[in-house]
Design an enzyme around this catalytic site. Structure first.
Site, PDB file in Angstrom:
ATOM      1  N   ARG A   1      11.580   3.730   3.187  1.00 14.18           N
ATOM      2  CA  ARG A   1      11.149   2.842   4.271  1.00 14.18           C
ATOM      3  C   ARG A   1      12.356   2.008   4.684  1.00 14.18           C
ATOM      4  NH1 ARG A   1       5.749  -0.714   4.723  1.00 14.18           N
ATOM      5  NH2 ARG A   1       5.069   1.363   5.331  1.00 14.18           N
TER       6      ARG A   1
ATOM      7  N   LYS B   1      27.380  -3.657  -0.280  1.00 15.69           N
ATOM      8  CA  LYS B   1      28.839  -3.700  -0.373  1.00 15.69           C
ATOM      9  C   LYS B   1      29.518  -3.026   0.813  1.00 15.69           C
ATOM     10  CE  LYS B   1      28.365  -3.343  -5.403  1.00 15.69           C
ATOM     11  NZ  LYS B   1      28.656  -2.516  -6.606  1.00 15.69           N
TER      12      LYS B   1
ATOM     13  N   ARG C   1       0.814  -1.217   0.000  1.00 15.76           N
ATOM     14  CA  ARG C   1       0.000   0.000   0.000  1.00 15.76           C
ATOM     15  C   ARG C   1       0.847   1.266   0.000  1.00 15.76           C
ATOM     16  NH1 ARG C   1      -2.538  -3.998   1.765  1.00 15.76           N
ATOM     17  NH2 ARG C   1      -0.831  -4.285   3.225  1.00 15.76           N
ATOM     18  N   THR C   2       1.819   1.341   0.909  1.00 15.52           N
ATOM     19  CA  THR C   2       2.602   2.567   1.012  1.00 15.52           C
ATOM     20  C   THR C   2       3.381   2.831  -0.263  1.00 15.52           C
ATOM     21  OG1 THR C   2       2.781   2.301   3.412  1.00 15.52           O
ATOM     22  CG2 THR C   2       4.352   3.782   2.354  1.00 15.52           C
TER      23      THR C   2
ATOM     24  N   HIS D   1       5.759   6.600  11.271  1.00 14.12           N
ATOM     25  CA  HIS D   1       5.186   6.432   9.928  1.00 14.12           C
ATOM     26  C   HIS D   1       4.275   7.650   9.704  1.00 14.12           C
ATOM     27  CE1 HIS D   1       3.875   4.819   6.248  1.00 14.12           C
ATOM     28  NE2 HIS D   1       3.456   3.617   6.623  1.00 14.12           N
TER      29      HIS D   1
END
Length: 330
Positions: free
Chosen positions: A106, A85, A55-56, A134
């Site tokens: 995120r 790396k 959804r996000t 959030h």
């Protein structure tokens, strides 16, 4: 100074919230009438996702495309970026920020969004950092309250489930703490209850709240029941996870429980509802989906309009009045 959206405590200015939600209303009308103004053609947004998201991520991508921006999305960024790396998060952004006009990220670690914002000279949006924050979810949640009740004050909100580990609950509770006369009820097993830092924040703001395990006593008095799943991915011990999932069953929302709420009350959930890995005991049973109180799909859809509004503010920059109302990162 460049603005970032990392924490809901930056967004407590009522003029900002009112203005953003009016802009979200405009975005909603433009989407429905297929008349979105593509104001940001030629700009490029990076979606940098270290955690799985449906959804996000897709609502951000849809918002960006509708506004005319080009997008670059990196999924499983831990594996497919130079971080694999050994490069630090800060180095990655310092090396690449010149390619983009805004970055959305995120990340699984608490505080990672603040680290990113500290080094970036372009607007940044936190799309979730660990168990911490959030902010765009909290904004769309508050927008949904406004849509249903025509207000974001004088509400009784019950937060049900994993309070301890839920970044969506923390983000929204902080926003509600700056409203007028909101009352918060935290309903959970003791081991998943309100963390000390949240309790201190709410006490400091004079917010009315209490904690309880008695879900059925609370239900009839709520305007909103905000349900969350068990954040089992943050529980490493298998025995503890099993115990928590079993304890969670007594808080399950069924149609019977939904119907104990007021006729004008609503049930929300940031999604996903854990129906596949809950041993047959999801936090909300499927039959609730068709109950008139179930607003979690409306809530999810509102994410598009709110994220369009916020992206428009950040991509426009200093000439947008709302841009200047975003507070500094705490």
């Amino acid at each position: 100074m460049v603005k970032h959206v990392v924490d809901t405590r930056q967004l407590k200015d009522r003029k900002f919230l009112d203005g953003l939600f009016l802009l979200a209303d405009e975005m909603q009308e433009q989407v429905r009438s297929h008349s979105v103004e593509r104001k940001h053609e030629g700009k490029v947004v990076l979606n940098f996702f270290f955690q799985a998201s449906m959804r996000t991520r897709t609502s951000f991508e849809s918002a960006e495309q509708r506004l005319g921006a080009d997008i670059v999305t990196i999924d499983n960024a831990e594996e497919f970026s130079s971080l694999f790396k050994g490069e630090s998060l800060e180095q990655s952004f310092l090396a690449t920020q010149g390619f983009f006009d805004t970055i959305v990220m995120r990340h699984p670690e608490d505080g990672s969004a603040k680290r990113a914002a500290y080094v970036l000279n372009i607007p940044f949006i936190n799309a979730g950092d660990g168990k911490n924050q959030h902010p765009t979810q909290a904004l769309l949640d508050l927008y949904t309250f406004r849509q249903k009740f025509q207000r974001i004050d004088n509400l009784k909100i019950g937060f049900l489930g994993d309070i301890r580990q839920g970044r969506t609950i923390r983000s929204l509770a902080y926003l509600l703490a700056h409203g007028e006369n909101n009352e918060l009820r935290f309903i959970s097993p003791p081991e998943l209850g309100l963390p000390d830092d949240m309790r201190s924040y709410l006490l400091n703001k004079g917010t009315k709240f209490y904690e309880t395990e008695d879900l059925d006593a609370v239900l009839p008095n709520l305007d909103v029941l905000y349900v969350t799943r068990l954040q089992w991915e943050h529980v490493q011990d298998k025995e503890e996870r099993r115990h928590l999932m079993e304890d969670y069953r007594r808080f399950q929302i069924t149609s019977k429980r939904a119907n104990r709420m007021g006729i004008d009350s609503i049930i929300m959930h940031p999604l996903p509802i854990n129906r596949e890995k809950s041993d047959g005991f999801p936090e909300i049973t499927p039959d609730v989906d068709t109950n008139d109180r179930a607003w979690y799909f409306v809530q999810s859809r509102n994410g598009l309009y709110v994220r369009m509004a916020l992206l428009n503010v950040l991509l426009t920059g200093y000439t947008n009045n709302l841009y200047n109302l975003i507070l500094d990162v705490p």
